[in-house]
Design an enzyme around this catalytic site. Structure first.
Site, mmCIF file in Angstrom:
data_model
loop_
_atom_site.group_PDB
_atom_site.id
_atom_site.type_symbol
_atom_site.label_atom_id
_atom_site.label_comp_id
_atom_site.label_asym_id
_atom_site.label_seq_id
_atom_site.Cartn_x
_atom_site.Cartn_y
_atom_site.Cartn_z
ATOM 1 N N ASN A 123 -15.407 4.509 -17.096
ATOM 2 C CA ASN A 123 -16.610 3.901 -17.288
ATOM 3 C C ASN A 123 -16.498 2.818 -18.546
ATOM 4 O O ASN A 123 -17.159 1.526 -18.334
ATOM 5 C CB ASN A 123 -18.031 4.649 -17.571
ATOM 6 C CG ASN A 123 -19.002 3.829 -17.511
ATOM 7 O OD1 ASN A 123 -19.310 3.114 -16.530
ATOM 8 N ND2 ASN A 123 -20.026 3.871 -18.550
ATOM 9 N N LYS A 175 13.373 0.063 7.598
ATOM 10 C CA LYS A 175 12.944 -1.255 7.803
ATOM 11 C C LYS A 175 13.379 -1.341 9.311
ATOM 12 O O LYS A 175 14.113 -0.920 9.788
ATOM 13 C CB LYS A 175 13.306 -2.190 6.816
ATOM 14 C CG LYS A 175 13.591 -1.888 5.342
ATOM 15 C CD LYS A 175 12.060 -1.793 4.738
ATOM 16 C CE LYS A 175 12.051 -1.437 3.317
ATOM 17 N NZ LYS A 175 10.495 -1.704 2.722
ATOM 18 N N LYS A 177 9.291 -1.739 8.111
ATOM 19 C CA LYS A 177 8.225 -0.728 7.644
ATOM 20 C C LYS A 177 7.413 -0.273 8.771
ATOM 21 O O LYS A 177 7.013 0.866 9.217
ATOM 22 C CB LYS A 177 7.847 -0.950 6.559
ATOM 23 C CG LYS A 177 6.864 -1.917 6.400
ATOM 24 C CD LYS A 177 6.085 -2.429 5.233
ATOM 25 C CE LYS A 177 6.857 -2.508 4.075
ATOM 26 N NZ LYS A 177 5.950 -2.817 2.940
ATOM 27 N N LYS A 201 13.461 7.615 4.035
ATOM 28 C CA LYS A 201 11.977 7.436 3.429
ATOM 29 C C LYS A 201 11.019 6.761 4.410
ATOM 30 O O LYS A 201 11.434 5.546 4.841
ATOM 31 C CB LYS A 201 11.913 6.998 2.147
ATOM 32 C CG LYS A 201 10.451 6.644 1.561
ATOM 33 C CD LYS A 201 10.553 5.738 0.329
ATOM 34 C CE LYS A 201 9.557 5.438 -0.530
ATOM 35 N NZ LYS A 201 8.547 4.273 0.467
ATOM 36 N N HIS A 294 4.835 8.074 -3.824
ATOM 37 C CA HIS A 294 4.868 6.691 -3.951
ATOM 38 C C HIS A 294 3.768 6.282 -4.866
ATOM 39 O O HIS A 294 2.767 6.795 -4.655
ATOM 40 C CB HIS A 294 4.863 5.899 -2.510
ATOM 41 C CG HIS A 294 5.271 4.777 -2.405
ATOM 42 N ND1 HIS A 294 4.459 3.463 -2.706
ATOM 43 C CD2 HIS A 294 6.534 4.170 -2.049
ATOM 44 C CE1 HIS A 294 5.163 2.341 -2.562
ATOM 45 N NE2 HIS A 294 6.447 2.748 -2.142
#
Length: 475
Positions: A123, A175, A177, A201, A294
């Site tokens: 806060n 890739k 991705k 990954k 991640h």
């Protein structure tokens, strides 16, 4: 208590009706071993005394509110309040100060990073008395650390499970991705693993999209893992992203990964949430799964130097919540990271006892009380020419992830993986022989090229690729 009603000229800011300094600024306070300590970088609004600003942070992140309430008399505020016990100016900065605040341990629920963050940063960052506020560091006392499981396994147990010692681990993000079918995705995984990588990954935003549903991806990746293990005789893994729209779906994915017999799953701990992450970490401990984390969304929180939360705090939170790997930046690649600061929070991730060292951004001595360590993951714009620096900077207990630096090899994924493996082992051997990688790293790589055509081709492709920009802290 005298009210403050003066409006500061030209700012439109009204300091409020309660002088926090009278209760929450306590420069004579002796810090207890059980206190949770916080270092806030604060920028007060013009006209707000720095002691009042520091006290306001302590108040609004613990027991305080903007006015006196009658229920204050029903408890002991002196026992439960946060205390601003020291303030120091930030060298070289105008109107920036480090406020040190001590919180009694009883303010926090045991084993809950969610409650810890809700209390300390939930806060106060919107408080009008402050122009900007950044949480630079936290000290977590052993008394609180002991209420957490922490990482499911830790660095040593991971090495034992993988049977891999004496070098860093190698990974690769597949890739593109997004857009591959599950079968083609699994093919890319297989080529990388058979070429010499330890892990591949899922990218952080690969979950369960129309072009590749999660169950199909898990099946084809498991096939790739088992086939590459049979060919190489090494334990292999793929970080199967279990992040989902609900906690129930997340746990279903982790359960399916366990049923397939794969060694590791993955979670986006900031976007997925700390409560979900802690639940997944406990499941992974109980079921023998490693957990790769991640940090997607971290730069929204940590990139600005005067407002937000420094990544060292997010890294500490993750170690408490649970994760065997955590992305930590590279120092040398395309993603931001200053060397000494990065090494500071890397040590906070994997070491058991870390001394205070302001030159590395460590504001407090941290004793993790034997909580398992989290392995740092270096990724983002790195390739074989970076290998000497990465081995020199991170040592052996790190996972080095080359996405484009593997898949961009002109001869294909397997050759890209082989090039990285040769470069890693050459640099590790050279370091073990006493060579200075910072000075001789280029020679080490060039020598290895003579007996690895894959590495020679990679070196030719990436010889001119650099990412040389100032960090945000210097802009």
């Amino acid at each position: 208590m005298a009210p403050q009603t003066e409006t500061k000229a030209g700012t439109g800011f009204k300091a409020g009706v309660k002088d926090y300094r009278l209760t929450y600024y306590t420069p004579d306070y002796q810090v207890k071993d059980t206190d949770i300590l916080a270092a806030f970088r604060m920028t007060p609004q013009p006209g707000v005394p720095v002691e009042e600003a520091g006290a306001a942070v302590a108040a609004e992140s613990s027991t305080g509110t903007w006015t006196t309430v009658w229920t204050d008399g029903l408890t002991s505020l002196d026992r439960y309040k946060g205390r601003c016990y020291d303030i120091e100016p930030v060298p070289g900065e105008d109107n920036q100060y480090i406020a040190y605040i001590a919180y009694p341990l009883d303010l926090f629920e045991e084993g809950s990073v969610t409650n810890l963050f809700t209390s300390i940063v939930g806060n106060v960052f919107g408080f009008k008395a402050l122009r900007a506020l950044r949480l630079e560091d936290l000290r977590i006392p052993p008394a609180y650390t002991k209420t957490f499981q922490g990482p499911p396994h830790g660095i040593q147990v991971e090495r034992d499970k993988l049977n891999k010692y004496g070098r860093g681990l190698l990974g690769c993000t597949i890739k593109p991705k997004l857009g591959l079918s599950a079968k083609n995705y699994g093919r890319a995984v297989y080529e990388c693993l058979r070429g010499g990588l330890d892990f591949t990954k899922d990218d952080e935003n690969v979950t369960s999209q129309p072009f590749m549903r999660w169950r199909d991806r898990f099946l084809f990746c498991a096939e790739a893992i088992y086939k590459s293990q049979a060919e190489t005789g090494e334990v292999k893994g793929h970080y199967l992203n279990s992040t989902a729209g609900t906690c129930e779906s997340m746990m279903d994915r982790a359960q399916f990964a366990k049923d397939l017999g794969v060694p590791i799953v993955m979670h986006d701990y900031l976007t997925g949430g700390l409560t979900a992450n802690t639940s997944l970490a406990i499941y992974c401990r109980n079921n023998g799964l490693l957990l790769h984390i991640h940090r997607a969304m971290h730069a929204v929180i940590d990139r600005q130097r005067n407002h937000g939360i420094h990544f060292r705090v997010l890294a500490k939170a993750l170690r408490l919540s649970g994760g065997d790997h955590l992305h930590s930046g590279t120092v040398v690649g395309k993603l931001e990271g200053e060397r000494e600061i990065t090494l500071g929070f890397v040590d906070l991730m994997r070491d058991d006892y870390i001394e205070k060292d302001r030159s590395r951004g460590i504001y407090f001595t941290q004793d993790w009380a034997s909580l398992p360590g989290t392995m740092p993951v270096a990724s983002g714009g790195i390739h074989v020419w970076h290998m000497p620096a990465l081995v020199d900077i991170f040592g052996d207990d790190a996972c080095l992830q080359f996405g484009g630096g593997t898949l961009g090899h002109p001869w294909g994924n397997a050759c890209g993986a082989a090039a990285n493996r040769v470069a890693l082992e050459a640099c590790t051997q050279a370091r073990n022989e006493g060579r200075d990688l910072a000075r001789e790293g280029g020679d080490v790589i060039r020598a290895a090229c003579k007996w690895s055509p894959e590495l020679a081709a990679a070196c030719e492709v990436w010889k001119e690729i650099k990412f040389e920009f100032d960090t945000v802290d210097k802009l």
